[in-house]
Design an enzyme around this catalytic site. Structure first.
Site, PDB file in Angstrom:
ATOM      1  N   ILE A 122      -4.146   8.120  -3.906  1.00  0.00           N
ATOM      2  CA  ILE A 122      -2.827   7.504  -3.926  1.00  0.00           C
ATOM      3  C   ILE A 122      -2.988   6.118  -4.550  1.00  0.00           C
ATOM      4  O   ILE A 122      -4.074   5.550  -4.541  1.00  0.00           O
ATOM      5  CB  ILE A 122      -2.181   7.413  -2.526  1.00  0.00           C
ATOM      6  CG1 ILE A 122      -3.090   6.688  -1.531  1.00  0.00           C
ATOM      7  CG2 ILE A 122      -1.813   8.785  -2.010  1.00  0.00           C
ATOM      8  CD1 ILE A 122      -2.471   6.550  -0.141  1.00  0.00           C
ATOM      9  N   ASP A 123      -1.906   5.607  -5.104  1.00  0.00           N
ATOM     10  CA  ASP A 123      -1.975   4.356  -5.841  1.00  0.00           C
ATOM     11  C   ASP A 123      -2.356   3.179  -4.939  1.00  0.00           C
ATOM     12  O   ASP A 123      -2.148   3.219  -3.728  1.00  0.00           O
ATOM     13  CB  ASP A 123      -0.621   4.050  -6.492  1.00  0.00           C
ATOM     14  CG  ASP A 123      -0.190   5.126  -7.474  1.00  0.00           C
ATOM     15  OD1 ASP A 123      -1.075   5.765  -8.069  1.00  0.00           O
ATOM     16  OD2 ASP A 123       1.028   5.321  -7.633  1.00  0.00           O
ATOM     17  N   LYS A 124      -2.857   2.138  -5.551  1.00  0.00           N
ATOM     18  CA  LYS A 124      -3.254   0.925  -4.826  1.00  0.00           C
ATOM     19  C   LYS A 124      -2.142   0.432  -3.908  1.00  0.00           C
ATOM     20  O   LYS A 124      -2.373   0.133  -2.734  1.00  0.00           O
ATOM     21  CB  LYS A 124      -3.628  -0.164  -5.826  1.00  0.00           C
ATOM     22  CG  LYS A 124      -3.886  -1.528  -5.199  1.00  0.00           C
ATOM     23  CD  LYS A 124      -4.016  -2.608  -6.256  1.00  0.00           C
ATOM     24  CE  LYS A 124      -4.094  -3.989  -5.613  1.00  0.00           C
ATOM     25  NZ  LYS A 124      -4.082  -5.080  -6.603  1.00  0.00           N
ATOM     26  N   THR A 161       0.477   2.038  -2.785  1.00  0.00           N
ATOM     27  CA  THR A 161       1.050   3.064  -1.918  1.00  0.00           C
ATOM     28  C   THR A 161       0.168   3.165  -0.685  1.00  0.00           C
ATOM     29  O   THR A 161      -1.053   3.150  -0.789  1.00  0.00           O
ATOM     30  CB  THR A 161       1.106   4.430  -2.636  1.00  0.00           C
ATOM     31  OG1 THR A 161       1.941   4.312  -3.789  1.00  0.00           O
ATOM     32  CG2 THR A 161       1.658   5.512  -1.731  1.00  0.00           C
ATOM     33  N   ARG A 221       6.799   8.291  -8.396  1.00  0.00           N
ATOM     34  CA  ARG A 221       7.351   7.089  -9.013  1.00  0.00           C
ATOM     35  C   ARG A 221       8.028   7.417 -10.348  1.00  0.00           C
ATOM     36  O   ARG A 221       9.134   6.939 -10.631  1.00  0.00           O
ATOM     37  CB  ARG A 221       6.247   6.054  -9.209  1.00  0.00           C
ATOM     38  CG  ARG A 221       5.608   5.602  -7.898  1.00  0.00           C
ATOM     39  CD  ARG A 221       4.303   4.848  -8.118  1.00  0.00           C
ATOM     40  NE  ARG A 221       4.515   3.598  -8.836  1.00  0.00           N
ATOM     41  CZ  ARG A 221       3.529   2.847  -9.302  1.00  0.00           C
ATOM     42  NH1 ARG A 221       2.264   3.241  -9.138  1.00  0.00           N
ATOM     43  NH2 ARG A 221       3.779   1.725  -9.941  1.00  0.00           N
TER      44      ARG A 221
END
Length: 308
Positions: A134-136, A138, A234
């Site tokens: 998962i993104d930084k 998130t 996103r």
């Protein structure tokens, strides 16, 4: 050692964009930093990133080789939701990078996990144990493999779309519908290498969403991933004109204040790799997310203490 490149300008354009468009391995932000550091010149002269080079000018690039990344275990606190001999389920905080990469050589989730436990080696030295990311900015749940057999099982479940990954998000705008399915292929944006975009020749991507609460200018939604492409939620939400609030890359400038997008990987389910037992976990949204929901509920005249 340095990486040396050069090219002749064929169309007048500001230099940072020109370099990123010509040398596909260099992002625009990297080009800007290199120009400011004097590592990119035009006809032998140092210039500013917004400098427009004339057609026929010679651009020279001399970049230092990236420093090698040494993956070291680090004693960083972890929020472990579940652990057995095969799997760790961890609740990643917003702001933490999942694994080392250029620009983020340490202090990542992987550094913390290696201090805690041995991990599978299938993904190589820099991504041990990492089955999905998962993104930084998130927050939320990740499943991590402690051995190669578990890693293969969890990866196969992802490929077969049999596991459960559900997020909650605050997005811009109101919805006419209660639920929806976004089917739009994703790939690298042809306009900005840092972004993903809906592109005709992209990889298939499917996101299911349902509206949980409406606040007028914003909505609280749940998103279930059928596929797991980079930045999928996103990009998909921005594609249907409901970008995730706080998203610095795909959202509008006028948005909810915070340290990144209001997106949380809340629920995760999979089969235990050895026993086949169905496991499912859920974790509350972080405090900053909950505080914003409470404020939006107050403004909309909704009960403020319901669980998200």
């Amino acid at each position: 050692m340095t990486q040396d490149m050069a090219f002749t300008v064929t169309a007048a354009e500001r230099l940072d964009k020109l370099v990123a468009d010509t040398e596909k391995t260099i992002s625009r932000s990297q080009a800007k930093a290199a120009i400011e550091a004097g590592q990119i010149t035009v006809d032998g002269q140092t210039v500013k990133p917004k400098f427009k080079a004339n057609v026929g000018a010679q651009v020279a690039i001399s970049l230092p080789d990236p420093e090698p990344i040494d993956l070291e275990p680090e004693n960083i606190p972890l929020d472990i939701v579940y652990e057995d001999n095969d799997v760790i389920v961890v609740n990643k905080p917003q702001g933490m990078v999942v694994h080392p990469a250029p620009g983020h050589p340490n202090h990542t989730l992987v550094n913390a996990l290696l201090y805690h436990s041995p991990l599978s080696e299938i993904n190589g030295e820099l991504r041990p144990g990492i089955v999905h990311r998962i993104d930084k900015d998130t927050s939320g749940l990740l499943m991590v493999a402690k051995n190669d057999q578990a890693h293969q099982s969890l990866s196969a479940q992802l490929q077969a779309k049999t596991n459960l990954r559900e997020y909650v998000a605050i997005v811009h705008g109101n919805f006419k519908e209660e639920t929806g399915i976004i089917k739009a292929p994703l790939g690298r944006s042809p306009k900005d290498r840092k972004k993903q975009a809906v592109v005709a020749d992209g990889r298939p991507a499917v996101t299911h969403f349902r509206v949980l609460e409406r606040y007028g200018d914003y909505s609280l939604i749940a998103c279930r991933l059928e596929t797991g492409r980079t930045h999928q939620i996103r990009v998909h939400m921005a594609y249907i004109n409901h970008p995730v609030a706080g998203d610095p890359l795909y959202g509008p400038k006028k948005t909810l204040k915070g340290d990144g997008q209001y997106l949380h990987a809340k629920t995760l389910g999979f089969k235990q790799p050895t026993t086949g037992e169905e496991l499912a976990f859920s974790t509350p949204v972080p405090a900053n997310f909950a505080a914003v929901v409470k404020r939006l509920r107050q403004q909309a005249g909704l009960p403020i203490d319901q669980e998200i």
